[in-house]
Design a protein around this motif. Structure first.
Motif, PDB file in Angstrom:
ATOM      1  N   HIS A 142      47.370  37.263  29.290  1.00  0.00           N
ATOM      2  CA  HIS A 142      46.532  38.451  29.434  1.00  0.00           C
ATOM      3  C   HIS A 142      46.506  39.270  28.154  1.00  0.00           C
ATOM      4  N   PRO A 179      36.840  36.839  36.400  1.00  0.00           N
ATOM      5  CA  PRO A 179      37.032  38.090  37.137  1.00  0.00           C
ATOM      6  C   PRO A 179      35.860  39.054  36.973  1.00  0.00           C
ATOM      7  N   ASN A 202      35.200  42.545  36.059  1.00  0.00           N
ATOM      8  CA  ASN A 202      35.850  43.698  35.425  1.00  0.00           C
ATOM      9  C   ASN A 202      34.948  44.177  34.304  1.00  0.00           C
ATOM     10  N   LYS A 213      35.261  46.432  32.291  1.00  0.00           N
ATOM     11  CA  LYS A 213      35.956  46.890  31.095  1.00  0.00           C
ATOM     12  C   LYS A 213      36.595  45.735  30.322  1.00  0.00           C
ATOM     13  N   ARG A 214      36.429  44.507  30.821  1.00  0.00           N
ATOM     14  CA  ARG A 214      37.152  43.387  30.244  1.00  0.00           C
ATOM     15  C   ARG A 214      36.198  42.254  29.889  1.00  0.00           C
ATOM     16  N   SER A 217      45.584  42.087  44.941  1.00  0.00           N
ATOM     17  CA  SER A 217      44.187  42.330  45.297  1.00  0.00           C
ATOM     18  C   SER A 217      43.936  41.963  46.755  1.00  0.00           C
TER      19      SER A 217
END
Length: 404
Positions: free
Chosen positions: A226, A287, A289, A291-292, A319
């Motif tokens: 990550h 995923p 996301n 922001k990612r 989750s």
């Protein structure tokens, strides 16, 4: 049941045609398929007569596609079979790990039960291979591993698996390296790792210890990564150095690898070349996301890097979401990247089949063939492009010539 059976009226993709306006359409045809002891022994056009017997099954023009591979999962984490519960809010990753650690002893006794329910769900959705990471940590030792192995044992002949000894709470702490080694002696088949910078705070030491364990047990490796930006990028680059020094070509994978999308295109191309040269696979969970940035999957694919999708953990302390349908990940990725034409949708299926598609890039039939395993997912669909775009819920799964 005899050792020989026939599936009649099976729809298979056989080619493609280009319309005058440039649109590509998939061509299909109907076949009778003879199966002998779990293998395809004949593929015959429905224009020919075949010796049907009491075990012959009319598939009523359902489309056959290859079975799926769920290549990033956590069978030991799910809450499935325990009833509903939402996640406990936390402020950061450190708190999330601490919360998970507090739950581990409470959940360990039900690992086999929970993993069994998860496997049933994944199999019903069409995946017959599961790569699962299993927590190996100071809190419960090998209890989750024991439960997952017991669950998988009940699906022998239906589901194959990679079982990864995963140091969720850090490799370079307490007696975790010794526990990982014990896990490898106790049924784990692969060595895992986690964020050499963000969790272990020692990139080189963490990576070298991971490779040391892998070579000691002659095992493949799959590392959760990550760590973002140039820290993550450096970690990938350093890992490839270690692979080259250990001559571990084709035996490792990096999961998530968001960092590959955080750097410039020239840097992406440079590392993609190295990953392809060393046959390092990337496992993505696609995923949601905003922001990612996810890894540059299409770029990696163009450079010859193997990419596989997985559902990750679902309905667990991390989750409450997820269905266990790896096809959903392909649909999501195609929607995110605006793949809307027949060919792009059709080719995208390879990310959940281990690279197997009915047609090759040129639109020529390459699957299934005589002597292939009789493993299929059947859909009411016109083509695999429709399967990807519409992800039909109604599916029939066959493994080794047996419906499951």
């Amino acid at each position: 049941m005899s050792n020989v059976q026939w599936l009649s009226n099976v729809k298979l993709e056989v080619g493609e045609r280009v319309l005058p306006n440039g649109t590509v359409e998939t061509e299909t045809a109907l076949f009778h398929i003879q199966i002998t002891e779990g293998k395809i022994t004949k593929l015959i056009s429905t224009s020919e007569n075949i010796p049907f017997n009491e075990d012959s099954i009319d598939m009523k023009e359902k489309l056959a596609v290859p079975t799926f591979k769920e290549m990033h999962n956590h069978l030991d984490k799910t809450y499935m079979s325990l009833g509903w519960r939402a996640c406990t809010p936390v402020a950061n990753l450190k708190e999330r790990l601490a919360h998970e650690a507090s739950e581990l002893p409470l959940l360990a006794d039900s690992t086999q039960q929970r993993a069994t329910k998860m496997i049933e769900t994944i199999l019903a959705n069409g995946a017959t291979h599961i790569r699962t990471h299993v927590n190996i940590d100071p809190y419960i030792g090998l209890k989750n591993l024991e439960g997952v192995i017991a669950a998988l044992d009940t699906f022998k002949g239906k589901v194959t698996a990679d079982i990864i000894a995963f140091p969720q709470h850090g490799l370079l702490r307490d007696h975790v390296p010794a526990l990982i080694r014990e896990a490898m002696r106790s049924g784990a088949t692969m060595v895992g790792g986690l964020d050499p910078a963000g969790i272990d705070n020692a990139i080189e030491k963490s990576l070298y210890e991971t490779m040391n364990i892998a070579t000691e047990f002659d095992a493949d490796v799959d590392i959760h990564l990550h760590d973002g930006g140039h820290v993550g990028y450096y970690t990938v680059d350093k890992w490839v150095d270690i692979i080259e020094n250990a001559n571990y070509y084709g035996r490792t994978a990096l999961s998530h690898s968001f960092c590959l999308g955080d750097v410039s295109i020239p840097e992406q191309e440079k590392i993609a070349t190295r990953l392809a040269e060393n046959n390092v696979a990337i496992m993505s969970t696609v995923p949601i996301n905003l922001k990612r940035v996810i890894p540059p999957i299409d770029l990696l694919d163009r450079y010859g890097v193997k990419v596989n999708f997985g559902c990750d953990g679902f309905f667990d302390s991390w989750s409450p979401y997820g269905s266990g349908d790896v096809l959903e990940k392909v649909t999501r990725f195609c929607e995110l990247t605006r793949k809307i034409d027949e060919k792009s949708l059709r080719n995208a299926l390879k990310w959940i089949t281990g690279g197997i598609t009915a047609l090759d890039q040129g639109g020529r039939k390459v699957w299934p063939n005589v002597q292939d395993d009789a493993d299929f997912v059947f859909f009411d669909a016109a083509s695999s492009a429709e399967v990807v775009a519409r992800k039909p819920l109604k599916r029939t799964v066959m493994v080794n010539g047996q419906f499951v």
